[in-house]
Write a protein that holds these residues in place. Sequence first.
Motif, mmCIF file in Angstrom:
data_model
loop_
_atom_site.group_PDB
_atom_site.id
_atom_site.type_symbol
_atom_site.label_atom_id
_atom_site.label_comp_id
_atom_site.label_asym_id
_atom_site.label_seq_id
_atom_site.Cartn_x
_atom_site.Cartn_y
_atom_site.Cartn_z
ATOM 1 N N MET A 105 96.013 19.191 42.764
ATOM 2 C CA MET A 105 94.604 19.129 41.433
ATOM 3 C C MET A 105 94.306 21.214 41.236
ATOM 4 O O MET A 105 94.622 21.910 41.057
ATOM 5 N N ALA A 106 94.139 21.131 43.073
ATOM 6 C CA ALA A 106 94.254 22.580 43.489
ATOM 7 C C ALA A 106 95.612 23.201 43.028
ATOM 8 O O ALA A 106 95.003 24.688 42.963
ATOM 9 N N ASP A 107 96.241 23.537 43.422
ATOM 10 C CA ASP A 107 97.596 23.848 42.967
ATOM 11 C C ASP A 107 97.794 24.226 41.754
ATOM 12 O O ASP A 107 98.320 25.812 41.360
ATOM 13 N N ALA A 108 97.188 23.811 40.461
ATOM 14 C CA ALA A 108 97.389 23.580 39.451
ATOM 15 C C ALA A 108 96.360 24.792 38.773
ATOM 16 O O ALA A 108 96.725 25.802 37.879
ATOM 17 N N ALA A 109 95.738 24.573 39.131
ATOM 18 C CA ALA A 109 93.776 25.694 38.614
ATOM 19 C C ALA A 109 94.271 26.735 39.538
ATOM 20 O O ALA A 109 94.523 27.799 38.582
ATOM 21 N N ALA A 110 94.875 26.703 40.765
ATOM 22 C CA ALA A 110 95.542 28.351 41.186
ATOM 23 C C ALA A 110 96.669 28.541 41.042
ATOM 24 O O ALA A 110 97.145 30.299 40.538
ATOM 25 N N ASN A 111 97.924 27.990 40.258
ATOM 26 C CA ASN A 111 98.812 28.413 39.396
ATOM 27 C C ASN A 111 98.407 29.094 37.627
ATOM 28 O O ASN A 111 98.626 30.359 37.361
ATOM 29 N N ILE A 112 97.211 28.386 37.257
ATOM 30 C CA ILE A 112 96.654 28.374 36.628
ATOM 31 C C ILE A 112 96.363 30.407 36.457
ATOM 32 O O ILE A 112 96.207 31.227 35.181
ATOM 33 N N MET A 113 95.628 30.534 37.498
ATOM 34 C CA MET A 113 95.122 31.921 37.924
ATOM 35 C C MET A 113 96.147 32.846 37.637
ATOM 36 O O MET A 113 95.728 34.055 37.091
ATOM 37 N N GLU A 114 96.972 32.621 38.761
ATOM 38 C CA GLU A 114 98.118 33.254 39.263
ATOM 39 C C GLU A 114 98.544 33.169 37.934
ATOM 40 O O GLU A 114 98.946 35.217 38.154
ATOM 41 N N ARG A 115 98.699 33.047 37.053
ATOM 42 C CA ARG A 115 99.901 33.105 36.009
ATOM 43 C C ARG A 115 99.278 33.841 35.173
ATOM 44 O O ARG A 115 100.113 35.264 33.357
ATOM 45 N N ASN A 116 98.035 34.029 34.685
ATOM 46 C CA ASN A 116 96.833 35.260 33.540
ATOM 47 C C ASN A 116 96.344 36.371 34.742
ATOM 48 O O ASN A 116 95.116 36.959 33.795
ATOM 49 N N ASP A 117 97.331 36.866 35.719
ATOM 50 C CA ASP A 117 96.301 37.630 36.450
ATOM 51 C C ASP A 117 94.808 37.361 36.650
ATOM 52 O O ASP A 117 94.176 38.400 36.411
ATOM 53 N N LEU A 118 94.080 36.124 36.586
ATOM 54 C CA LEU A 118 93.139 35.973 36.589
ATOM 55 C C LEU A 118 92.208 35.812 38.252
ATOM 56 O O LEU A 118 92.737 34.985 38.825
ATOM 57 N N THR A 119 91.074 36.653 38.960
ATOM 58 C CA THR A 119 90.881 36.299 40.076
ATOM 59 C C THR A 119 89.013 35.653 40.061
ATOM 60 O O THR A 119 89.000 35.507 38.603
ATOM 61 N N ASP A 120 88.682 35.322 41.239
ATOM 62 C CA ASP A 120 87.613 34.463 41.223
ATOM 63 C C ASP A 120 86.496 35.291 40.087
ATOM 64 O O ASP A 120 85.699 34.466 39.485
ATOM 65 N N LYS A 121 87.260 36.738 40.729
ATOM 66 C CA LYS A 121 85.082 37.114 39.432
ATOM 67 C C LYS A 121 85.721 36.616 37.788
ATOM 68 O O LYS A 121 84.297 37.469 37.745
ATOM 69 N N ASP A 122 86.663 37.035 37.947
ATOM 70 C CA ASP A 122 87.472 36.695 36.135
ATOM 71 C C ASP A 122 86.649 34.911 35.783
ATOM 72 O O ASP A 122 87.370 35.208 34.419
ATOM 73 N N VAL A 123 86.298 34.362 37.040
ATOM 74 C CA VAL A 123 86.748 32.582 36.058
ATOM 75 C C VAL A 123 85.350 32.549 36.479
ATOM 76 O O VAL A 123 84.878 32.944 37.207
ATOM 77 N N ASP A 124 84.666 32.578 35.238
ATOM 78 C CA ASP A 124 82.850 32.047 34.519
ATOM 79 C C ASP A 124 82.503 30.523 35.053
ATOM 80 O O ASP A 124 81.826 29.691 35.639
ATOM 81 N N TRP A 125 83.656 29.961 34.987
ATOM 82 C CA TRP A 125 83.325 28.080 35.302
ATOM 83 C C TRP A 125 84.711 27.239 35.749
ATOM 84 O O TRP A 125 85.884 27.216 34.718
ATOM 85 N N LEU A 126 84.404 26.672 36.888
ATOM 86 C CA LEU A 126 85.513 25.411 36.748
ATOM 87 C C LEU A 126 84.822 23.882 36.056
ATOM 88 O O LEU A 126 83.814 23.663 36.438
ATOM 89 N N VAL A 127 85.530 23.664 35.827
ATOM 90 C CA VAL A 127 85.359 22.080 34.736
ATOM 91 C C VAL A 127 86.519 21.164 35.260
ATOM 92 O O VAL A 127 88.269 20.963 34.444
#
Length: 332
Positions: free
Chosen positions: A232-254
């Motif tokens: 689960m952690a790998d998948a979420a990290a992967n989605i962030m990386e692929r979409n150039d999302l930093t921790d600041k860009d993510v508003d919510w984790l569901v």
Amino acid sequence: MSKLSAAITAVGGYVPEFKMTNKMLEDLVDTNDEWITTRTGIKERRILKEKGAGTSYMAIKAAEDLIKKRGIDPSEIDLILVGTATPDTLVASTAAYVASEIGATNAFAFDLLAACSSFLFGMSTAASFIESGKYKKVLLIGADKMSSIIDYTDRTTCIIFGDGAGAALFEPNEEGLGLQDEYLRSDGSGRSYLSMNAGGSIMPATEETVKDKQHFIFQEGRTVFKFAVSNMADAAANIMERNDLTDKDVDWLVAHQANKRIIDATANRMGIEDEKVLMNIERYGNTTSATLPLVLSDYESQLKKGDNIVFAAFGGGFTWGSIYLKWAYNSK
Ligand code: UT7
């Protein structure tokens, strides 16, 4: 014309009245509130007590909640998907019954089985039907009556699961909101670690299967925990990386509400603050297919148009993945 994306335009939820607390479980099995709270984050879960009521009972109520909020006529719905691990019966689709009961007279309907990832995989399915331009309103419901397959003498499983249902409506969006990207995976070699062995085509029901408690869910908790945390952690990290999302860009984790420690590990890997992690596991436990939409339904008033949401789930099969979605509305 801009590209069609698939946005969530309404959510709904339903949990049964009856609350089974950790204290109540202390009377059934050798466990205690402190162990359950520190190991899982769960304080209580809901149990459907109505006689003769199955998963569809809760799915219908979640759908009706959504329909009322969105103010649509059910006959406008094109497709109904019910993600579940506990269909009303085998063979006859639960979704078909739900569609008829809510008055979705113009819809086709089918069930989607991917254990705890049913809703996540259903999001991808619902979105694809919208993005193709084929349909305009797809209702995705995640619903499970886990109490129907739980052995309340088995302390390793009965403390975790609860009953509930949640729903989300997918509609076309031309502002670029809605589903942005997905990373979905499965690995069938993990099926023996989380399963219900009897009642399917390999081991049909017999007197023996009932006596041997093979119609209850079995889980090798420690193994599932290990796979859940890393995948689960790998998948979420992967989605962030692929979409150039930093921790600041993510508003919510569901995230799938299976264990607070798994959710914390995922958030930690993503580098996001606790305030961005939406949780209701303490009140409902693990409702399998219903966890993600119940989180959306509970926190709907905090979600703002344009918010970046990362979804993540892991479940039996194994099945897992992550979805990046831009929220499409401000709730009234
Ligand atoms: O939703 C689909 C995916 N499912 C999941 O993600 C669930 C993943 N697994 C888990 O969340 C955790 O593995 C559990 C919550 C199921 C169990 O937590 P754990 O920290 O992995 O515990 P464990 O199985 O390693 O057991 C630790 C100890 C054992 O005793 P010993 O061998 O150390 O003496 C167990 O017998 O805790 C004991 N134990 C309990 N004690 C009190 C197991 N269940 C209980 C209990 N109450 N209910």
